[in-house]
Design a protein around this motif. Structure first.
Motif, PDB file in Angstrom:
ATOM      1  N   PRO A   1       3.557  -3.328   7.185  1.00 39.37           N
ATOM      2  CA  PRO A   1       2.313  -3.533   7.937  1.00 39.37           C
ATOM      3  C   PRO A   1       1.353  -4.514   7.274  1.00 39.37           C
ATOM      4  O   PRO A   1       0.402  -4.975   7.922  1.00 39.37           O
ATOM      5  CB  PRO A   1       1.711  -2.126   8.020  1.00 39.37           C
ATOM      6  N   VAL A   2       1.578  -4.834   6.022  1.00 36.13           N
ATOM      7  CA  VAL A   2       0.649  -5.754   5.343  1.00 36.13           C
ATOM      8  C   VAL A   2       1.353  -7.044   4.888  1.00 36.13           C
ATOM      9  O   VAL A   2       0.793  -7.821   4.118  1.00 36.13           O
ATOM     10  CB  VAL A   2      -0.013  -5.056   4.128  1.00 36.13           C
TER      11      VAL A   2
ATOM     12  N   SER B   1       0.819  -1.209   0.000  1.00 31.42           N
ATOM     13  CA  SER B   1       0.000   0.000   0.000  1.00 31.42           C
ATOM     14  C   SER B   1       0.849   1.254   0.000  1.00 31.42           C
ATOM     15  O   SER B   1       0.350   2.347   0.261  1.00 31.42           O
ATOM     16  CB  SER B   1      -0.931  -0.010   1.212  1.00 31.42           C
TER      17      SER B   1
ATOM     18  N   HIS C   1      10.102   3.204  -4.208  1.00 30.16           N
ATOM     19  CA  HIS C   1       8.738   3.297  -4.729  1.00 30.16           C
ATOM     20  C   HIS C   1       8.788   3.469  -6.239  1.00 30.16           C
ATOM     21  O   HIS C   1       9.605   4.249  -6.748  1.00 30.16           O
ATOM     22  CB  HIS C   1       8.000   4.482  -4.115  1.00 30.16           C
TER      23      HIS C   1
ATOM     24  N   GLY D   1       5.788   2.673   2.832  1.00 27.37           N
ATOM     25  CA  GLY D   1       7.164   3.134   2.753  1.00 27.37           C
ATOM     26  C   GLY D   1       8.067   2.718   3.897  1.00 27.37           C
ATOM     27  O   GLY D   1       9.208   3.157   3.963  1.00 27.37           O
ATOM     28  N   ASP D   2       7.567   1.879   4.796  1.00 22.45           N
ATOM     29  CA  ASP D   2       8.428   1.445   5.900  1.00 22.45           C
ATOM     30  C   ASP D   2       9.688   0.751   5.372  1.00 22.45           C
ATOM     31  O   ASP D   2      10.788   0.966   5.877  1.00 22.45           O
ATOM     32  CB  ASP D   2       7.680   0.482   6.822  1.00 22.45           C
ATOM     33  N   CYS D   3       9.519  -0.079   4.359  1.00 19.43           N
ATOM     34  CA  CYS D   3      10.665  -0.814   3.818  1.00 19.43           C
ATOM     35  C   CYS D   3      11.658   0.149   3.164  1.00 19.43           C
ATOM     36  O   CYS D   3      12.869   0.007   3.342  1.00 19.43           O
ATOM     37  CB  CYS D   3      10.196  -1.862   2.807  1.00 19.43           C
TER      38      CYS D   3
HETATM   39  S1  SF4 Z   1       6.470  -1.537   3.847  1.00 16.32           S
HETATM   40 FE1  SF4 Z   1       5.103  -2.957   2.716  1.00 16.32          FE
HETATM   41  S2  SF4 Z   1       3.327  -1.714   2.162  1.00 16.32           S
HETATM   42 FE2  SF4 Z   1       4.986  -0.319   2.684  1.00 16.32          FE
HETATM   43  S3  SF4 Z   1       5.998   0.188   0.751  1.00 16.32           S
HETATM   44 FE3  SF4 Z   1       7.096  -1.546   1.685  1.00 16.32          FE
HETATM   45  S4  SF4 Z   1       6.152  -3.381   0.785  1.00 16.32           S
HETATM   46 FE4  SF4 Z   1       4.751  -1.670   0.452  1.00 16.32          FE
END
Ligand code: SF4
Length: 71
Positions: free
Chosen positions: A55-56, A13, A28, A16-18
Motif C-alpha cells: 500500500p505504500v 509500515s 518481517h 504484511g501484504d507482501c
Molecule cells: S506490503 Fe509494503 S508495507 Fe507491507 S510489509 Fe510489505 S513492504 Fe512493508
C-alpha cells in the motif's frame, strides 16, 4: 531471471501484504519491517503481484537489464 528487490525501510509500515502473498520471498524482521529472504523464492509474476500489493509502494523491482519494473 530473478528481479532485484529493494525495500524502502522508511516507507514499509509492516502491513504484511507482501509477506502474505510471497512468504518464501518476504518476511518481517524483528522491527516488523519487511526484508527479502529469498529473491528467487517465487515466480517473477508473484513477486510483481506482491510489490503491487504494497500500500505504500515500498518495494522496488529491477529486472536483469537494470530497468525498473515497479513502481
Ligand atoms: S506490503 Fe509494503 S508495507 Fe507491507 S510489509 Fe510489505 S513492504 Fe512493508
Amino acid at each position: 531471471m530473478p528481479y532485484t528487490i529493494k525495500i524502502d525501510r522508511t516507507l514499509c509500515s509492516g502491513y504484511g501484504d507482501c509477506v502474505g502473498l510471497a512468504p518464501d520471498v518476504f518476511a518481517h524482521d524483528e522491527e516488523n519491517i519487511s526484508v527479502v529472504v529469498d529473491p528467487e523464492g517465487a515466480e517473477d509474476e508473484l513477486i510483481l503481484d506482491a510489490a503491487r500489493a504494497c500500500p505504500v509502494d515500498a518495494i522496488t523491482l529491477v529486472d536483469e537489464h537494470g530497468d525498473q519494473v515497479w513502481p
